[in-house]
Write an enzyme that holds these catalytic residues in place. Structure first.
Site, PDB file in Angstrom:
ATOM      1  N   LYS A  45       0.792  -1.236   0.000  1.00  0.00           N
ATOM      2  CA  LYS A  45       0.000   0.000   0.000  1.00  0.00           C
ATOM      3  C   LYS A  45       0.824   1.285   0.000  1.00  0.00           C
ATOM      4  O   LYS A  45       0.330   2.370   0.342  1.00  0.00           O
ATOM      5  CB  LYS A  45      -1.007   0.032   1.174  1.00  0.00           C
ATOM      6  CG  LYS A  45      -1.851  -1.190   1.346  1.00  0.00           C
ATOM      7  CD  LYS A  45      -2.281  -1.863   0.076  1.00  0.00           C
ATOM      8  CE  LYS A  45      -3.401  -1.168  -0.669  1.00  0.00           C
ATOM      9  NZ  LYS A  45      -3.737  -1.973  -1.912  1.00  0.00           N
ATOM     10  N   HIS A 106       6.883  -7.308  -2.738  1.00  0.00           N
ATOM     11  CA  HIS A 106       6.736  -6.638  -1.430  1.00  0.00           C
ATOM     12  C   HIS A 106       7.756  -7.205  -0.435  1.00  0.00           C
ATOM     13  O   HIS A 106       7.657  -6.955   0.770  1.00  0.00           O
ATOM     14  CB  HIS A 106       5.344  -6.886  -0.842  1.00  0.00           C
ATOM     15  CG  HIS A 106       4.233  -6.116  -1.487  1.00  0.00           C
ATOM     16  ND1 HIS A 106       4.359  -4.825  -1.939  1.00  0.00           N
ATOM     17  CD2 HIS A 106       2.932  -6.460  -1.718  1.00  0.00           C
ATOM     18  CE1 HIS A 106       3.200  -4.419  -2.431  1.00  0.00           C
ATOM     19  NE2 HIS A 106       2.326  -5.386  -2.311  1.00  0.00           N
ATOM     20  N   SER A 136      -4.363   2.557   4.667  1.00  0.00           N
ATOM     21  CA  SER A 136      -4.621   1.963   3.357  1.00  0.00           C
ATOM     22  C   SER A 136      -4.631   0.425   3.446  1.00  0.00           C
ATOM     23  O   SER A 136      -5.480  -0.234   2.837  1.00  0.00           O
ATOM     24  CB  SER A 136      -3.544   2.441   2.375  1.00  0.00           C
ATOM     25  OG  SER A 136      -3.805   1.967   1.088  1.00  0.00           O
ATOM     26  N   GLU A 242      -6.768  10.685 -10.117  1.00  0.00           N
ATOM     27  CA  GLU A 242      -8.111  10.711 -10.720  1.00  0.00           C
ATOM     28  C   GLU A 242      -8.133   9.905 -12.026  1.00  0.00           C
ATOM     29  O   GLU A 242      -9.134   9.257 -12.334  1.00  0.00           O
ATOM     30  CB  GLU A 242      -8.549  12.151 -11.040  1.00  0.00           C
ATOM     31  CG  GLU A 242      -8.660  13.090  -9.847  1.00  0.00           C
ATOM     32  CD  GLU A 242      -7.309  13.559  -9.301  1.00  0.00           C
ATOM     33  OE1 GLU A 242      -6.267  13.317  -9.980  1.00  0.00           O
ATOM     34  OE2 GLU A 242      -7.290  14.145  -8.208  1.00  0.00           O
ATOM     35  N   LYS A 270      -8.255   6.758  -1.815  1.00  0.00           N
ATOM     36  CA  LYS A 270      -8.226   8.217  -1.641  1.00  0.00           C
ATOM     37  C   LYS A 270      -7.006   8.838  -2.274  1.00  0.00           C
ATOM     38  O   LYS A 270      -7.053   9.949  -2.783  1.00  0.00           O
ATOM     39  CB  LYS A 270      -8.256   8.569  -0.154  1.00  0.00           C
ATOM     40  CG  LYS A 270      -9.591   8.347   0.491  1.00  0.00           C
ATOM     41  CD  LYS A 270      -9.778   9.291   1.655  1.00  0.00           C
ATOM     42  CE  LYS A 270     -11.177   9.174   2.218  1.00  0.00           C
ATOM     43  NZ  LYS A 270     -11.249   9.700   3.580  1.00  0.00           N
TER      44      LYS A 270
HETATM   45  S1  PPS Z   1      -0.643  -2.904  -3.356  1.00  0.00           S
HETATM   46  O1  PPS Z   1      -1.865  -3.756  -3.274  1.00  0.00           O
HETATM   47  O2  PPS Z   1       0.193  -3.028  -2.145  1.00  0.00           O
HETATM   48  O3  PPS Z   1       0.123  -3.102  -4.584  1.00  0.00           O
HETATM   49  O4  PPS Z   1      -1.247  -1.425  -3.358  1.00  0.00           O
HETATM   50  P1  PPS Z   1      -0.452  -0.093  -3.707  1.00  0.00           P
HETATM   51  O5  PPS Z   1      -0.616   0.202  -5.144  1.00  0.00           O
HETATM   52  O6  PPS Z   1       0.912  -0.157  -3.148  1.00  0.00           O
HETATM   53  O7  PPS Z   1      -1.189   0.991  -2.840  1.00  0.00           O
HETATM   54  C1  PPS Z   1      -2.488   1.483  -3.095  1.00  0.00           C
HETATM   55  C2  PPS Z   1      -2.506   2.875  -2.507  1.00  0.00           C
HETATM   56  O8  PPS Z   1      -1.798   3.763  -3.401  1.00  0.00           O
HETATM   57  C3  PPS Z   1      -2.679   4.788  -3.821  1.00  0.00           C
HETATM   58  N1  PPS Z   1      -2.387   5.208  -5.196  1.00  0.00           N
HETATM   59  C4  PPS Z   1      -2.179   6.481  -5.556  1.00  0.00           C
HETATM   60  N2  PPS Z   1      -2.101   7.622  -4.840  1.00  0.00           N
HETATM   61  C5  PPS Z   1      -1.898   8.780  -5.517  1.00  0.00           C
HETATM   62  N3  PPS Z   1      -1.782   8.854  -6.861  1.00  0.00           N
HETATM   63  C6  PPS Z   1      -1.851   7.738  -7.619  1.00  0.00           C
HETATM   64  N4  PPS Z   1      -1.741   7.820  -8.936  1.00  0.00           N
HETATM   65  C7  PPS Z   1      -2.045   6.481  -6.963  1.00  0.00           C
HETATM   66  N5  PPS Z   1      -2.149   5.193  -7.385  1.00  0.00           N
HETATM   67  C8  PPS Z   1      -2.357   4.430  -6.288  1.00  0.00           C
HETATM   68  C9  PPS Z   1      -4.066   4.128  -3.705  1.00  0.00           C
HETATM   69  O9  PPS Z   1      -5.078   5.088  -3.724  1.00  0.00           O
HETATM   70  C10 PPS Z   1      -3.912   3.420  -2.375  1.00  0.00           C
HETATM   71  O10 PPS Z   1      -3.852   4.323  -1.277  1.00  0.00           O
HETATM   72  P2  PPS Z   1      -5.128   4.751  -0.401  1.00  0.00           P
HETATM   73  O11 PPS Z   1      -4.577   5.623   0.691  1.00  0.00           O
HETATM   74  O12 PPS Z   1      -5.756   3.506   0.113  1.00  0.00           O
HETATM   75  O13 PPS Z   1      -6.021   5.524  -1.331  1.00  0.00           O
END
Ligand code: PPS
Length: 307
Positions: A45, A106, A136, A242, A270
Site C-alpha cells: 500500500k 513486497h 490503506s 483521478e 483516496k
Molecule cells: S498494493 O496492493 O500493495 O500493490 O497497493 P499499492 O498500489 O501499493 O497501494 C495502493 C494505494 O496507493 C494509492 N495510489 C495512488 N495515490 C496517488 N496517486 C496515484 N496515482 C495512486 N495510485 C495508487 C491508492 O489510492 C492506495 O492508497 P489509499 O490511501 O488507500 O487511497
C-alpha cells in the site's frame, strides 16, 4: 460464486507471509533474476501501482496505448504472490517473460531471492509514511478476501505496529531497503514527494514556475532515459490519481469481485497524504510517532505525514 477462504500467515525466517507464499518458498528463493531485470519493491500500500504505471509509461516513452494493452499486474508480474484462485502466478509469468523484465515484489531485504543481489539488478523502492500505509492496508484487508481478517481498526493497528501482518514490520521494511541502497543500485523514492509533485503540477498548469515532474525525471534518469518535456507531462497526467482511478488497466477492476470487493473499499481509495487523521486517535498518533522515533530515530530516514 462461492466465497473464498481468507488465508493464514506463516512465518518465513521470522517474517509473517501469506501461507501460499510460504508454501512456495523454495521456488521463490531459487528465482533466477537476470542482470537487466528492474525490480519495483514496496511495503504493501505504498503506492506500488502508481510507481508501476509511471515506470511502464516511461518505458513506453509516454504512449498510453502501449500501457493499455494489459492490466498493470500482467505487465509487471508480482513474484511473491501465489493466490490460490488466480493462475498463472506472477512467478510463472516472470519465468517466461522476455528480457528486459520489470517485476513487482513486497519482500523485505532479508527475504529477497539472492539472485537479485548477485545480478546487481536495478531496484526502485517506493516508501510511504507508516500512518497512511496502515490506513490503506486496513481498508485493503477489508476488501481483499484473500488476506487475513483485519479485525477492527484498533486491532489492526496494533498488529501493524507489531509487524504481525503479511510482509511483516513496516519499520524493518523501510529501514532494510534504506540501508541496502548504500550497497546496491537502488532508487529510493517517497510517496509524499511524488504527491507533492502532483500538487505542484496543478499549480504549474495554473502558472507556477515549479518543476512539475521532478520525481518522474529521477525515475527516467535511473533507467538511463532522457525524455522530452512533453512526454514527461503526458506521464504526469496519465498517472494522476483521478485518471488511474477510472482506468481499468490500473484500478484492478479486472480482479473478480469475489476476491477484490470494491463495493467494500475501492483499490484506488483516496490517494492522499494525511488521510490517517480521519482514522487515528490522538493516543494512536502519539504511539506511532514514538515507534518511529524508537525504531528509525537513529537512521537518516525521515517521513512526512502531511504536505
Ligand atoms: S498494493 O496492493 O500493495 O500493490 O497497493 P499499492 O498500489 O501499493 O497501494 C495502493 C494505494 O496507493 C494509492 N495510489 C495512488 N495515490 C496517488 N496517486 C496515484 N496515482 C495512486 N495510485 C495508487 C491508492 O489510492 C492506495 O492508497 P489509499 O490511501 O488507500 O487511497
Amino acid at each position: 460464486m462461492e466465497p473464498i477462504k481468507r488465508t493464514e500467515l506463516v512465518d518465513v525466517d521470522g517474517i509473517p507471509c501469506l501461507k501460499d507464499t510460504a508454501d512456495n518458498w523454495q521456488r521463490l528463493w531459487a528465482f533466477k533474476a537476470r542482470p537487466d531485470d528492474l525490480l519495483i519493491c514496496t511495503y504493501p500500500k505504498a503506492g506500488t501501482s502508481w510507481i508501476q504505471e509511471i515506470v511502464s509509461m516511461i518505458q513506453h516513452r509516454g504512449d498510453p496505448q502501449k500501457c493499455d494493452q494489459a492490466p498493470i499486474h500482467q505487465r509487471i508480474p508480482f513474484i511473491d504472490l501465489f493466490p490460490p484462485k488466480r493462475f498463472p502466478h506472477g512467478l510463472d509469468e516472470a519465468e517466461v517473460m522476455p528480457s528486459p523484465r520489470t517485476l513487482k515484489s513486497h519482500l523485505p531485504v532479508p527475504l529477497l531471492p539472492p539472485s537479485f543481489w548477485e545480478q546487481n539488478c536495478k531496484i526502485i523502492y517506493f516508501a510511504r509514511n507508516a500512518k497512511d500505509s496502515a490506513v490503506s492496508y486496513f481498508h485493503f484487508h477489508r476488501m481483499n478476501k484473500e488476506l487475513p481478517e483485519p479485525g477492527n481498526w484498533d486491532e489492526f493497528l496494533e498488529n501493524f505496529l507489531m509487524g504481525k501482518i503479511a510482509w511483516g514490520s513496516w519499520f524493518d521494511h523501510v529501514r532494510g531497503w534504506w540501508e541496502a541502497k548504500e550497497r546496491y543500485q537502488i532508487l529510493y523514492l517517497f510517496y509524499e514527494d511524488m504527491k507533492e509533485q502532483q500538487e505542484k503540477d496543478r499549480k504549474y498548469n495554473s502558472g507556477s514556475q515549479m518543476d512539475p515532474a521532478r520525481e518522474i525525471r529521477k525515475v527516467a534518469q535511473f533507467l538511463g532515459l532522457q525524455l522530452p518535456d512533453q512526454v514527461v507531462n503526458q506521464i504526469v497526467q496519465h498517472t494522476m490519481f483521478e485518471n488511474m482511478k477510472v482506468n481499468p488497466m490500473t484500478n484492478y477492476s479486472s480482479i473478480p469481485s469475489f476476491i477484490f470487493d470494491q463495493t467494500v473499499s475501492t483499490f484506488m481509495r483516496k490517494g492522499t497524504v494525511g488521510d490517517w487523521k480521519e482514522h487515528f486517535t490522538a493516543a494512536q498518533s502519539e504511539w506511532f510517532d514514538d515507534a518511529c522515533l524508537r525504531l528509525l530515530g537513529d537512521s537518516s530516514l525521515v517521513f512526512r505525514t502531511e504536505l
